[in-house]
Design a protein around this motif. Structure first.
Motif, PDB file in Angstrom:
ATOM      1  N   MET A 114      61.877  33.824  32.221  1.00 30.83           N
ATOM      2  CA  MET A 114      62.484  34.018  30.751  1.00 30.83           C
ATOM      3  C   MET A 114      63.556  35.133  31.432  1.00 30.83           C
ATOM      4  SD  MET A 114      61.201  35.134  27.321  1.00 30.83           S
ATOM      5  CE  MET A 114      60.808  33.619  26.509  1.00 30.83           C
ATOM      6  N   VAL A 115      64.788  34.861  30.766  1.00 30.41           N
ATOM      7  CA  VAL A 115      66.064  35.869  31.122  1.00 30.41           C
ATOM      8  C   VAL A 115      65.753  36.742  29.809  1.00 30.41           C
ATOM      9  CG1 VAL A 115      68.310  35.935  30.979  1.00 30.41           C
ATOM     10  CG2 VAL A 115      67.454  33.813  32.078  1.00 30.41           C
ATOM     11  N   GLU A 116      65.878  38.253  30.290  1.00 29.92           N
ATOM     12  CA  GLU A 116      65.900  39.150  29.432  1.00 29.92           C
ATOM     13  C   GLU A 116      67.122  39.258  28.681  1.00 29.92           C
ATOM     14  OE1 GLU A 116      65.764  43.532  30.922  1.00 29.92           O
ATOM     15  OE2 GLU A 116      63.897  43.104  30.543  1.00 29.92           O
ATOM     16  N   SER A 117      67.259  39.563  27.324  1.00 35.53           N
ATOM     17  CA  SER A 117      68.542  39.786  26.442  1.00 35.53           C
ATOM     18  C   SER A 117      68.947  41.011  26.950  1.00 35.53           C
ATOM     19  CB  SER A 117      68.086  39.595  25.046  1.00 35.53           C
ATOM     20  OG  SER A 117      67.361  40.763  24.690  1.00 35.53           O
ATOM     21  N   ASP A 118      70.392  41.134  26.615  1.00 38.16           N
ATOM     22  CA  ASP A 118      70.980  42.374  26.853  1.00 38.16           C
ATOM     23  C   ASP A 118      70.401  43.612  26.000  1.00 38.16           C
ATOM     24  OD1 ASP A 118      73.005  41.290  28.328  1.00 38.16           O
ATOM     25  OD2 ASP A 118      74.600  41.045  26.727  1.00 38.16           O
ATOM     26  N   ALA A 119      69.889  43.171  24.616  1.00 39.94           N
ATOM     27  CA  ALA A 119      69.259  44.257  23.938  1.00 39.94           C
ATOM     28  C   ALA A 119      68.161  44.750  24.599  1.00 39.94           C
ATOM     29  CB  ALA A 119      68.997  43.723  22.641  1.00 39.94           C
ATOM     30  N   GLU A 120      67.249  43.680  25.117  1.00 34.41           N
ATOM     31  CA  GLU A 120      65.864  43.956  25.746  1.00 34.41           C
ATOM     32  C   GLU A 120      66.168  44.718  26.904  1.00 34.41           C
ATOM     33  OE1 GLU A 120      62.200  41.561  27.539  1.00 34.41           O
ATOM     34  OE2 GLU A 120      63.662  40.368  26.446  1.00 34.41           O
ATOM     35  N   SER A 121      67.164  44.256  27.890  1.00 33.21           N
ATOM     36  CA  SER A 121      67.388  45.255  29.074  1.00 33.21           C
ATOM     37  C   SER A 121      67.857  46.641  28.773  1.00 33.21           C
ATOM     38  CB  SER A 121      68.320  44.499  29.920  1.00 33.21           C
ATOM     39  OG  SER A 121      69.870  44.491  29.075  1.00 33.21           O
ATOM     40  N   ILE A 122      68.395  46.946  27.721  1.00 33.19           N
ATOM     41  CA  ILE A 122      69.018  48.389  27.201  1.00 33.19           C
ATOM     42  C   ILE A 122      67.611  49.074  26.814  1.00 33.19           C
ATOM     43  CG2 ILE A 122      70.233  49.660  25.510  1.00 33.19           C
ATOM     44  CD1 ILE A 122      72.356  47.544  25.804  1.00 33.19           C
ATOM     45  N   VAL A 123      66.646  48.514  25.957  1.00 34.03           N
ATOM     46  CA  VAL A 123      65.408  49.131  25.580  1.00 34.03           C
ATOM     47  C   VAL A 123      64.488  49.522  26.626  1.00 34.03           C
ATOM     48  CG1 VAL A 123      63.346  48.963  24.188  1.00 34.03           C
ATOM     49  CG2 VAL A 123      65.588  48.324  23.166  1.00 34.03           C
ATOM     50  N   THR A 124      64.445  48.408  27.708  1.00 32.73           N
ATOM     51  CA  THR A 124      63.863  48.718  28.903  1.00 32.73           C
ATOM     52  C   THR A 124      64.161  49.872  29.702  1.00 32.73           C
ATOM     53  OG1 THR A 124      63.025  46.331  28.973  1.00 32.73           O
ATOM     54  CG2 THR A 124      63.274  47.432  31.007  1.00 32.73           C
ATOM     55  N   ALA A 125      65.738  49.912  29.796  1.00 27.30           N
ATOM     56  CA  ALA A 125      66.249  50.785  30.696  1.00 27.30           C
ATOM     57  C   ALA A 125      65.913  52.501  29.997  1.00 27.30           C
ATOM     58  CB  ALA A 125      67.667  50.716  31.051  1.00 27.30           C
ATOM     59  N   CYS A 126      65.965  52.344  28.786  1.00 34.28           N
ATOM     60  CA  CYS A 126      65.788  53.712  27.871  1.00 34.28           C
ATOM     61  C   CYS A 126      64.264  53.874  28.215  1.00 34.28           C
ATOM     62  CB  CYS A 126      65.981  53.347  26.389  1.00 34.28           C
ATOM     63  SG  CYS A 126      65.302  54.344  25.303  1.00 34.28           S
ATOM     64  N   LEU A 127      63.221  53.069  27.970  1.00 32.09           N
ATOM     65  CA  LEU A 127      61.931  53.052  28.573  1.00 32.09           C
ATOM     66  C   LEU A 127      61.653  53.595  29.944  1.00 32.09           C
ATOM     67  CD1 LEU A 127      60.055  50.325  26.220  1.00 32.09           C
ATOM     68  CD2 LEU A 127      59.916  52.876  25.860  1.00 32.09           C
ATOM     69  N   ASP A 128      62.162  53.201  30.782  1.00 28.68           N
ATOM     70  CA  ASP A 128      62.396  53.570  32.075  1.00 28.68           C
ATOM     71  C   ASP A 128      62.797  55.058  32.471  1.00 28.68           C
ATOM     72  OD1 ASP A 128      61.386  51.157  32.983  1.00 28.68           O
ATOM     73  OD2 ASP A 128      63.346  50.481  33.677  1.00 28.68           O
ATOM     74  N   ALA A 129      63.645  55.284  31.632  1.00 30.32           N
ATOM     75  CA  ALA A 129      64.316  56.754  31.769  1.00 30.32           C
ATOM     76  C   ALA A 129      63.342  57.711  31.043  1.00 30.32           C
ATOM     77  CB  ALA A 129      65.772  56.859  31.060  1.00 30.32           C
ATOM     78  N   LEU A 130      62.788  57.281  30.115  1.00 31.87           N
ATOM     79  CA  LEU A 130      61.798  58.195  29.416  1.00 31.87           C
ATOM     80  C   LEU A 130      60.666  58.449  30.347  1.00 31.87           C
ATOM     81  CD1 LEU A 130      60.669  59.898  27.091  1.00 31.87           C
ATOM     82  CD2 LEU A 130      59.956  57.520  26.229  1.00 31.87           C
ATOM     83  N   GLY A 131      60.292  57.380  30.791  1.00 33.79           N
ATOM     84  CA  GLY A 131      58.952  57.308  31.599  1.00 33.79           C
ATOM     85  C   GLY A 131      59.207  58.171  33.037  1.00 33.79           C
ATOM     86  N   ASP A 132      60.602  58.390  33.549  1.00 32.43           N
ATOM     87  CA  ASP A 132      61.036  59.111  34.595  1.00 32.43           C
ATOM     88  C   ASP A 132      61.294  60.641  34.337  1.00 32.43           C
ATOM     89  OD1 ASP A 132      60.706  56.895  36.272  1.00 32.43           O
ATOM     90  OD2 ASP A 132      63.029  56.391  35.879  1.00 32.43           O
ATOM     91  N   ARG A 133      61.254  60.758  32.902  1.00 37.34           N
ATOM     92  CA  ARG A 133      61.525  62.020  32.116  1.00 37.34           C
ATOM     93  C   ARG A 133      62.989  62.541  32.657  1.00 37.34           C
ATOM     94  NH1 ARG A 133      56.948  62.130  34.551  1.00 37.34           N
ATOM     95  NH2 ARG A 133      55.016  62.547  33.670  1.00 37.34           N
ATOM     96  N   ASP A 134      63.825  61.432  32.581  1.00 36.91           N
ATOM     97  CA  ASP A 134      65.273  61.503  32.923  1.00 36.91           C
ATOM     98  C   ASP A 134      65.923  61.343  31.448  1.00 36.91           C
ATOM     99  OD1 ASP A 134      67.928  61.386  33.511  1.00 36.91           O
ATOM    100  OD2 ASP A 134      67.671  60.358  35.510  1.00 36.91           O
ATOM    101  N   PHE A 135      66.079  62.687  30.891  1.00 37.08           N
ATOM    102  CA  PHE A 135      66.504  62.894  29.587  1.00 37.08           C
ATOM    103  C   PHE A 135      68.067  62.437  29.445  1.00 37.08           C
ATOM    104  CE2 PHE A 135      62.430  65.151  29.508  1.00 37.08           C
ATOM    105  CZ  PHE A 135      61.709  64.223  28.996  1.00 37.08           C
ATOM    106  N   GLU A 136      68.872  62.968  30.511  1.00 36.07           N
ATOM    107  CA  GLU A 136      70.156  62.903  30.425  1.00 36.07           C
ATOM    108  C   GLU A 136      70.390  61.350  30.549  1.00 36.07           C
ATOM    109  OE1 GLU A 136      73.875  63.919  33.573  1.00 36.07           O
ATOM    110  OE2 GLU A 136      72.206  65.515  33.174  1.00 36.07           O
ATOM    111  N   ARG A 137      69.774  60.487  31.408  1.00 37.87           N
ATOM    112  CA  ARG A 137      70.036  59.179  31.564  1.00 37.87           C
ATOM    113  C   ARG A 137      69.501  58.459  30.226  1.00 37.87           C
ATOM    114  NH1 ARG A 137      66.253  55.158  34.476  1.00 37.87           N
ATOM    115  NH2 ARG A 137      65.306  57.043  35.120  1.00 37.87           N
ATOM    116  N   LEU A 138      68.476  58.868  29.433  1.00 38.42           N
ATOM    117  CA  LEU A 138      68.072  58.355  28.329  1.00 38.42           C
ATOM    118  C   LEU A 138      68.972  58.439  27.471  1.00 38.42           C
ATOM    119  CD1 LEU A 138      65.604  57.383  26.501  1.00 38.42           C
ATOM    120  CD2 LEU A 138      64.901  59.721  26.236  1.00 38.42           C
ATOM    121  N   ARG A 139      69.710  59.757  27.160  1.00 37.86           N
ATOM    122  CA  ARG A 139      70.619  59.693  26.177  1.00 37.86           C
ATOM    123  C   ARG A 139      71.807  58.733  26.496  1.00 37.86           C
ATOM    124  NH1 ARG A 139      73.571  59.580  22.843  1.00 37.86           N
ATOM    125  NH2 ARG A 139      74.883  61.249  21.679  1.00 37.86           N
TER     126      ARG A 139
END
Length: 124
Positions: free
Chosen positions: A1-26
């Motif tokens: 299944m292809v990930e939607s643009d919205a889903e990829s942005i939320v996934t990237a946001c959660l990745d940044a949070l999990g990495d504790r990279d708050f600058e990237r999260l922002r």
């Protein structure tokens, strides 16, 4: 299944949070019109949200994504948040986010905050 643009942005946001990279999260959050709500905090400013989640960073061990659903610009992620705290070792949570113009504009997190709230109760 292809990930939607919205889903990829939320996934990237959660990745940044999990990495504790708050600058990237922002970078994934809207500069205007942003809204965040959870059982323990709320804000209508992305920069304030970063302050809120950065306080959780030291106790956050990992974020497991159990399942993610996308419906257009709306994304729902079922999560297991793992922390270093014994009473909050694994916290099931649901994140509902809306993405507009490539940025997250709303985030609402649902979880049982009873153990969290007990830590801050004042005995009378």
């Amino acid at each position: 299944m292809v990930e939607s643009d919205a889903e990829s942005i939320v996934t990237a946001c959660l990745d940044a949070l999990g990495d504790r990279d708050f600058e990237r999260l922002r970078t994934y959050l809207a500069d205007t019109g942003f809204s965040y709500r959870s059982p323990v905090s709320a804000t209508d400013r992305a920069d304030d949200f970063i302050i809120i989640v950065s306080r959780v960073g030291p106790i956050l061990e990992s974020i497991e994504r159990v399942r993610t659903f996308a419906d257009g610009n709306d994304v729902c992620s079922i999560l297991k948040l793992r922390t270093t705290m014994e009473v909050l070792r694994e916290v099931p949570a649901v994140l509902l986010a809306t993405v507009t113009d490539g940025k997250i504009v709303t985030m609402e997190v649902f979880f049982d905050a009873s153990e969290y709230n007990k830590m801050f109760e004042i005995e009378s």
